[in-house]
Design an enzyme around this catalytic site. Structure first.
Site, mmCIF file in Angstrom:
data_model
loop_
_atom_site.group_PDB
_atom_site.id
_atom_site.type_symbol
_atom_site.label_atom_id
_atom_site.label_comp_id
_atom_site.label_asym_id
_atom_site.label_seq_id
_atom_site.Cartn_x
_atom_site.Cartn_y
_atom_site.Cartn_z
ATOM 1 C CB CYS A 115 -0.840 -0.178 1.087
ATOM 2 S SG CYS A 115 -2.516 1.607 0.950
ATOM 3 C CG HIS A 210 -3.918 -3.167 3.344
ATOM 4 N ND1 HIS A 210 -2.811 -2.672 4.582
ATOM 5 C CD2 HIS A 210 -4.052 -2.321 3.048
ATOM 6 C CE1 HIS A 210 -2.417 -1.544 4.190
ATOM 7 N NE2 HIS A 210 -3.089 -1.375 3.543
ATOM 8 C CD GLU A 212 -2.343 -5.916 5.826
ATOM 9 O OE1 GLU A 212 -1.847 -4.515 6.368
ATOM 10 O OE2 GLU A 212 -1.307 -6.137 4.592
#
Length: 228
Positions: A115, A210, A212
């Protein structure tokens, strides 16, 4: 048993954070980042903002570098004036993370930008950013999902060969003019640049979403494998 690669992950620097009975300044990182590194077979090391002159010596001790998501890049970094919907600057992070990116590229250390990290990679190589983009965030603090499509023949396509993939997304800025030698390796359905990379032999990839925040470990696994 072979040693697990050591992956440095940049962090936030907040003037106030709360945990237990404490409310103090903090260098912090959402737990999704170290957990993703661990799930991919690496060891995560937090890299809070520091003197940029130390970046080269730090990177020499690492097997890979991740530049995490976070606040908007200060527009002065890409020669623009701040627009009304651009967030406040995070100058210590900008300086530190740009130095980490430069050190990783100079040394050939595998690099993943997530990002904000992808946007900084673009800025580090002379690119610019769109300061506000609608439709890529559901609302404050709410992670959405949209589809990205890989560009055939790219590093990203070799990692995620799906014709399209749904990814967790939360951003309001994006790549505008590409930085030097960068290639677009994935797009959103509306044409927004969703991944960028440098050509071989470098291993440098940026993704606008993202990972994660999701369950797909392929991008991080590719970084860890390269770092091995």
């Amino acid at each position: 048993m072979s040693a697990r690669p050591l992956i440095g992950v940049s962090t936030y620097l907040e003037s106030k954070a709360s945990w237990g009975v404490w409310e103090l300044p903090a260098a912090l990182l959402p737990v999704g980042y170290p957990r993703l590194v661990q799930a991919a077979g690496g060891i995560a090391a937090m890299l809070p903002p520091d003197d940029p002159s130390y970046a080269r010596s730090v990177v020499t001790r690492l097997d890979g570098v991740v530049i995490a998501g976070g606040p908007d890049v200060e527009p002065v970094r890409y020669g623009a004036e701040r627009e009304a919907r651009t967030g406040p600057p995070a100058r210590e992070r900008d300086a530190w993370e740009l130095a980490l990116i430069e050190a990783a590229l100079e040394s050939g250390t595998p690099l993943l930008g997530i990002c904000r990290g992808m946007q900084l990679l673009n800025v580090a190589l002379g690119g610019t950013l769109i300061q506000h983009l609608d439709g890529h965030a559901v609302g404050p603090g709410v992670v959405g999902t949209h589809t990205v499509k890989p560009v055939p023949g790219t590093l990203y396509e070799s990692i995620v060969p799906d014709a399209c993939a749904d990814v967790p997304t939360y951003h309001h800025q994006a790549v505008d003019r590409l930085g030097k030698n960068l290639t677009v390796s994935a797009y959103a359905e509306d044409g927004t640049v969703e991944a960028i990379e440098l050509p071989s032999p470098a291993w440098a990839l940026g993704v606008q979403w993202h990972p994660e925040m999701g369950e797909d470990t392929r991008v991080m696994t590719a970084l860890v494998d390269s770092a091995s």
